[in-house]
Design a protein around this motif. Structure first.
Motif: not given
Length: 450
Positions: A278, A281, A285, A341, A345, A358, A362, A366
């Motif tokens: 998280w 991510y 993000d 991704a 990560v 992660g 994503i 996303s």
């Protein structure tokens, strides 16, 4: 030529698209630099300290955002008031607002430092922070809040400059802070082996550097935003205007961040690897949302200045332009982020379980970023017009009340697995987008002037 003409931008005349783009680009670059040094913090901790330390740095975000978000809401209120006075060429009122905002920041620096240190143990407990992560989280927060004044003074100074159309110098100062932070991260953690404490010290020193630069600029400028020590006093009527505009935004940011403490507790339930996934991510993000947020800030200043001179139709056209730019800038980067991704990560933490979590986050979340463009730009327009109550109510309902109900139902009655939990974010975005669009199209922007 006066300095204001050199460094500020009047957005009440000229083609709208170039104005918004020129204003937004330095904001975007500055925010990228800010996220860059936040990412370096995470990279250094994830690769040179421990998985627990990486989780600790990520999990404290909602606590920091709760208190800092309140101040940033107030500073946005000061920015709206200044932008409207600036657009209307009321230089005396601009000066009074600047000096009142600085006095407000001095007082809040003391209050937020004290609250951060006092509330830290309670908030970590509410988040169900695992024992393995707790020592590093405490250390990081103690150092961070002890030096939080630097962040506050940078933000109020940047808000003042941006309200007059000057987004370049805040970018330069943030870039300087980013380079400072990266160098100190590497020095404190890799060379001196200071761990999480080294990352925290690097962040605080970098923030103090950016604050010193922006304050030096405001003391030395010849424009109407110049800080004059003999004028530093609280103008209570001006403070009332700042509060009227800023408090709804402040409460919105603080309450949503407080709600995210409970959301984090759901994530923490799945253990340190999920927490680390998280965290990774969240860094990606934050980068993904930067173009939209930068265009939103440009829209707020554009609307504030044009409302100040009564150009409501130009305001509506500017909001439409901002929305189109925001969608394009958000959707285009989305595809490579989803494709790469795993590599993104792994940059932060290469542990397989962390990468799996992660990537999952994503690729599920996303595709819903485009939902946030409409609500972000329309909320930015409402704030620029002085109407901060409606965005506050809508966002608190969407991101606090609705999201908490959603999470409680999903976790207790549907599926206590991680995917439905983190999908609470897109669900809240959808509700917010619909409600904001309905309100914006019915709003009388001219009536909301401060």
């Amino acid at each position: 030529m006066t300095e204001r003409k050199k460094t500020g931008t009047r957005m009440t005349e000229g083609k709208i698209t170039p104005l918004i783009i020129r204003f937004a680009i330095p904001l975007l670059l500055g925010n990228i630099f800010q996220q860059f040094y936040n990412m370096v913090d995470s990279w250094v901790v994830g690769n040179f300290v421990s998985n627990e330390a990486f989780s600790a740095v990520g999990t404290v975000g909602p606590i920091i955002n709760m208190l800092i978000g309140f101040f940033m809401g107030l500073s946005s209120g000061a920015g709206v008031v200044i932008s409207q006075y600036y657009g209307a060429s009321k230089e005396d009122q601009v000066s009074d607002t600047v000096h009142t905002a600085i006095m407000m920041t001095i007082a809040l620096s003391v209050i937020i430092t004290a609250l951060g240190l006092v509330l830290m143990p309670v908030m970590l407990g509410i988040m169900n922070t695992p024992e393995s992560v707790l020592p590093e989280a405490r250390s990081y927060l103690t150092i961070y809040f002890s030096g939080v004044a630097g962040l506050l003074f940078y933000n109020i100074g940047a808000s003042i400059l941006q309200a007059t159309g000057d987004s370049k110098r805040p970018f330069y100062f943030l870039a300087t802070a980013a380079v400072t932070n990266v160098v100190l991260d590497l020095l404190f953690v890799i060379v001196f082996h200071m761990g999480v404490e080294g990352v925290a010290y690097a962040t605080v020193i970098a923030q103090l550097a950016s604050a010193a630069l922006v304050m030096f600029t405001l003391f030395r400028t010849d424009s109407c935003v110049k800080i004059i020590p003999s004028k530093l006093k609280m103008h209570w009527d001006v403070l009332a205007r700042i509060i009227r505009v800023g408090i709804p935004a402040a409460l919105q940011m603080a309450i949503i961040s407080f709600s995210n403490i409970f959301v984090q507790s759901y994530i923490n339930h799945f253990g340190a690897d999920c927490m680390s996934g998280w965290t990774a991510y969240s860094k990606i993000d934050a980068l993904m949302l930067l173009p939209m947020q930068s265009i939103g800030l440009a829209t707020t200043t554009f609307v504030g200045q044009n409302i100040g001179v009564g150009k409501v139709e130009r305001v509506r056209e500017g909001v439409r332009t901002g929305l189109m730019l925001s969608v394009a800038a958000t959707v285009i980067p989305m595809i490579p982020v989803m494709l790469f991704a795993p590599q993104l990560v792994a940059f932060f933490n290469s542990k397989k379980e962390v990468v799996d979590y992660g990537v999952l986050m994503i690729r599920w979340i996303s595709p819903f970023y485009a939902l946030t463009c409409s609500s972000n730009i329309q909320s930015a327009a409402l704030r620029g017009s002085g109407d901060t109550k409606a965005p506050m109510i809508i966002m608190i309902f969407s991101f606090v009340i609705f999201r908490q109900i959603y999470l409680f139902i999903v976790a207790n009655f549907i599926s206590n697995t991680v995917i439905p939990i983190f999908m609470g974010y897109p669900a809240g975005w959808l509700v917010c987008t619909v409600l904001t669009a309905v309100y914006y199209h019915k709003a009388d922007l001219a009536r909301a002037r401060v």
